[in-house]
Design a protein around this motif. Sequence first.
Motif, mmCIF file in Angstrom:
data_model
loop_
_atom_site.group_PDB
_atom_site.id
_atom_site.type_symbol
_atom_site.label_atom_id
_atom_site.label_comp_id
_atom_site.label_asym_id
_atom_site.label_seq_id
_atom_site.Cartn_x
_atom_site.Cartn_y
_atom_site.Cartn_z
ATOM 1 N N LEU A 18 -17.952 -66.219 -65.262
ATOM 2 C CA LEU A 18 -18.414 -65.102 -64.448
ATOM 3 C C LEU A 18 -17.413 -64.893 -63.325
ATOM 4 O O LEU A 18 -16.742 -65.845 -62.895
ATOM 5 C CB LEU A 18 -19.789 -65.377 -63.832
ATOM 6 N N ARG A 19 -17.335 -63.658 -62.839
ATOM 7 C CA ARG A 19 -16.546 -63.382 -61.647
ATOM 8 C C ARG A 19 -17.440 -62.771 -60.582
ATOM 9 O O ARG A 19 -18.036 -61.716 -60.798
ATOM 10 C CB ARG A 19 -15.367 -62.453 -61.941
ATOM 11 N N LEU A 20 -17.520 -63.448 -59.464
ATOM 12 C CA LEU A 20 -18.281 -62.934 -58.328
ATOM 13 C C LEU A 20 -17.360 -62.152 -57.402
ATOM 14 O O LEU A 20 -16.183 -62.483 -57.264
ATOM 15 C CB LEU A 20 -18.921 -64.086 -57.549
ATOM 16 N N SER A 21 -17.923 -61.141 -56.771
ATOM 17 C CA SER A 21 -17.179 -60.341 -55.793
ATOM 18 C C SER A 21 -17.911 -60.371 -54.457
ATOM 19 O O SER A 21 -19.142 -60.385 -54.419
ATOM 20 C CB SER A 21 -17.055 -58.892 -56.262
ATOM 21 N N CYS A 22 -17.149 -60.362 -53.400
ATOM 22 C CA CYS A 22 -17.687 -60.279 -52.039
ATOM 23 C C CYS A 22 -16.978 -59.127 -51.345
ATOM 24 O O CYS A 22 -15.820 -59.261 -50.933
ATOM 25 C CB CYS A 22 -17.474 -61.585 -51.297
ATOM 26 N N ALA A 23 -17.662 -58.002 -51.255
ATOM 27 C CA ALA A 23 -17.088 -56.821 -50.587
ATOM 28 C C ALA A 23 -17.413 -56.887 -49.108
ATOM 29 O O ALA A 23 -18.582 -57.047 -48.742
ATOM 30 C CB ALA A 23 -17.645 -55.556 -51.213
ATOM 31 N N THR A 24 -16.405 -56.784 -48.280
ATOM 32 C CA THR A 24 -16.596 -56.914 -46.836
ATOM 33 C C THR A 24 -16.327 -55.591 -46.133
ATOM 34 O O THR A 24 -15.566 -54.750 -46.621
ATOM 35 C CB THR A 24 -15.676 -57.984 -46.250
ATOM 36 N N SER A 25 -16.949 -55.415 -44.986
ATOM 37 C CA SER A 25 -16.720 -54.233 -44.169
ATOM 38 C C SER A 25 -17.107 -54.534 -42.733
ATOM 39 O O SER A 25 -17.868 -55.469 -42.470
ATOM 40 C CB SER A 25 -17.523 -53.033 -44.695
ATOM 41 N N GLY A 26 -16.555 -53.752 -41.826
ATOM 42 C CA GLY A 26 -16.940 -53.875 -40.429
ATOM 43 C C GLY A 26 -16.104 -54.837 -39.614
ATOM 44 O O GLY A 26 -16.394 -55.053 -38.431
ATOM 45 N N PHE A 27 -15.084 -55.454 -40.204
ATOM 46 C CA PHE A 27 -14.206 -56.323 -39.439
ATOM 47 C C PHE A 27 -12.809 -56.283 -40.044
ATOM 48 O O PHE A 27 -12.617 -55.819 -41.165
ATOM 49 C CB PHE A 27 -14.736 -57.758 -39.393
ATOM 50 N N THR A 28 -11.847 -56.781 -39.293
ATOM 51 C CA THR A 28 -10.460 -56.786 -39.757
ATOM 52 C C THR A 28 -10.281 -57.925 -40.754
ATOM 53 O O THR A 28 -10.293 -59.095 -40.388
ATOM 54 C CB THR A 28 -9.491 -56.951 -38.577
ATOM 55 N N PHE A 29 -10.117 -57.565 -41.985
ATOM 56 C CA PHE A 29 -10.127 -58.531 -43.089
ATOM 57 C C PHE A 29 -9.105 -59.643 -42.874
ATOM 58 O O PHE A 29 -9.406 -60.820 -43.107
ATOM 59 C CB PHE A 29 -9.842 -57.769 -44.386
ATOM 60 N N ASP A 30 -7.906 -59.298 -42.439
ATOM 61 C CA ASP A 30 -6.837 -60.283 -42.293
ATOM 62 C C ASP A 30 -7.101 -61.291 -41.190
ATOM 63 O O ASP A 30 -6.422 -62.318 -41.115
ATOM 64 C CB ASP A 30 -5.508 -59.573 -42.017
#
Length: 129
Positions: A18-30
Amino acid sequence: EVQLVESGGGLVQAGGSLRLSCATSGFTFDDYAVGWFRQAPGKERQAVSCISTSDDNTNYADSVKGRFTISSDNAKNTVYLQMNSLNSEDTAVYFCAAGNPRFCSGDYYFLSGMYLEVWGQGTLVTVSS
């Protein structure tokens, strides 16, 4: 608003992937490290893997080394967990979490979950034998 949204969980047979994904938003990813944790029924939360998105430094729990691979797509602000050779012991709710990159800098911080600031809602992975 800071958000982490997991997806990709489901039912898979032992030995599958399986491949899980974690989509992020609202902050500077780096500026953050992102990690995966899991919690099986009746058990404590366990650190699985983490990645520092600025330099791709990674850590893995011993139980998943060689089977799981964490990666990030900085253009999509998304972290992935590729899980291969799954077994029944991998059955759990998987959560992603983000925090200070120090969290992924060594086993002590990674395994303890220190410096984490935000969590997703989790995605269920069930491995049938």
